[in-house]
Design an enzyme around this catalytic site. Structure first.
Site, PDB file in Angstrom:
ATOM      1  N   ARG A   1       0.885  -1.174   0.000  1.00 38.62           N
ATOM      2  CA  ARG A   1       0.000   0.000   0.000  1.00 38.62           C
ATOM      3  C   ARG A   1       0.914   1.212   0.000  1.00 38.62           C
ATOM      4  O   ARG A   1       1.761   1.357   0.881  1.00 38.62           O
ATOM      5  CB  ARG A   1      -0.873  -0.035   1.256  1.00 38.62           C
ATOM      6  CG  ARG A   1      -1.774   1.177   1.459  1.00 38.62           C
ATOM      7  CD  ARG A   1      -2.846   1.215   0.385  1.00 38.62           C
ATOM      8  NE  ARG A   1      -3.934   2.112   0.746  1.00 38.62           N
ATOM      9  CZ  ARG A   1      -3.866   3.428   0.674  1.00 38.62           C
ATOM     10  NH1 ARG A   1      -2.771   4.036   0.281  1.00 38.62           N
ATOM     11  NH2 ARG A   1      -4.916   4.161   1.004  1.00 38.62           N
TER      12      ARG A   1
ATOM     13  N   ARG B   1      -1.197  -5.746   4.213  1.00 40.00           N
ATOM     14  CA  ARG B   1      -0.329  -5.119   3.211  1.00 40.00           C
ATOM     15  C   ARG B   1       0.803  -4.381   3.912  1.00 40.00           C
ATOM     16  O   ARG B   1       0.612  -3.821   4.991  1.00 40.00           O
ATOM     17  CB  ARG B   1      -1.125  -4.108   2.371  1.00 40.00           C
ATOM     18  CG  ARG B   1      -2.289  -4.720   1.626  1.00 40.00           C
ATOM     19  CD  ARG B   1      -3.121  -3.671   0.913  1.00 40.00           C
ATOM     20  NE  ARG B   1      -3.696  -2.718   1.839  1.00 40.00           N
ATOM     21  CZ  ARG B   1      -4.640  -1.832   1.516  1.00 40.00           C
ATOM     22  NH1 ARG B   1      -5.098  -1.782   0.274  1.00 40.00           N
ATOM     23  NH2 ARG B   1      -5.119  -0.985   2.413  1.00 40.00           N
TER      24      ARG B   1
ATOM     25  N   GLU C   1     -11.229   5.018  -5.452  1.00 40.18           N
ATOM     26  CA  GLU C   1     -11.613   3.600  -5.532  1.00 40.18           C
ATOM     27  C   GLU C   1     -11.913   3.270  -6.997  1.00 40.18           C
ATOM     28  O   GLU C   1     -12.258   4.156  -7.785  1.00 40.18           O
ATOM     29  CB  GLU C   1     -12.860   3.353  -4.677  1.00 40.18           C
ATOM     30  CG  GLU C   1     -12.645   3.573  -3.191  1.00 40.18           C
ATOM     31  CD  GLU C   1     -11.713   2.532  -2.576  1.00 40.18           C
ATOM     32  OE1 GLU C   1     -11.790   1.346  -2.945  1.00 40.18           O
ATOM     33  OE2 GLU C   1     -10.894   2.917  -1.728  1.00 40.18           O
TER      34      GLU C   1
END
Length: 152
Positions: free
Chosen positions: A36, A78, A44
């Site tokens: 990330r 992540r 998004e």
């Protein structure tokens, strides 16, 4: 465990681009790591500019070797960190293109220099109406997620 503060460095090839702020890196041991990008939040995939943001990131990093200086593992497992390709900060490139927000909720995890540079890059993109800033009322991804969760 999620939220644990570790630090590490990772070098590998980008084999996947999930969206404008999440990539998959294959390291020398052929282990895949979800990364990330620190400091930014990209639209998004279902949002305006979501696919543009992802495409821009893919052009920057897909199949390229990157260096990841990560500082934590998020709740999705992540690694969260600064990603560089040929020495360039990929999060900063996304901000400069107007394809991500400076993620102020996590700004305290950034160095003071990165905070200032990222804020300046977002401000310049806004003023020049680059990318998502061309929209009259762009919706921040964290707002978009919050509304989606409350409406389901």
């Amino acid at each position: 465990a999620a939220g644990e503060a570790h630090r590490g460095a990772l070098v590998g090839q980008v084999v996947g681009v999930a969206d404008g702020d999440t990539i998959t890196v294959l390291d020398v041991d052929h282990t895949q790591h979800k990364i990330r990008l620190a400091g930014i939040d990209a639209p998004e995939s279902r949002q305006a500019f979501g696919s543009r943001s992802r495409q821009h990131l893919a052009v920057l990093v897909f199949r390229r070797q990157v260096e990841v200086a990560w500082h934590k593992v998020d709740r999705y497992g992540r690694l969260v960190g600064k990603v560089r390709v040929d020495g360039a900060d990929v999060s900063l490139k996304q901000l400069e293109a107007g394809l991500a927000w400076h993620y102020l909720q996590y700004a305290r995890e950034q160095t003071e220099t990165d905070r200032l540079v990222y804020a300046g890059a977002e401000r310049a993109a806004r003023e020049e109406r680059r990318g998502l800033w061309a929209e009259a009322h762009p919706v921040a991804p964290w707002e978009f997620r919050r509304v989606r969760v409350s409406s389901q």
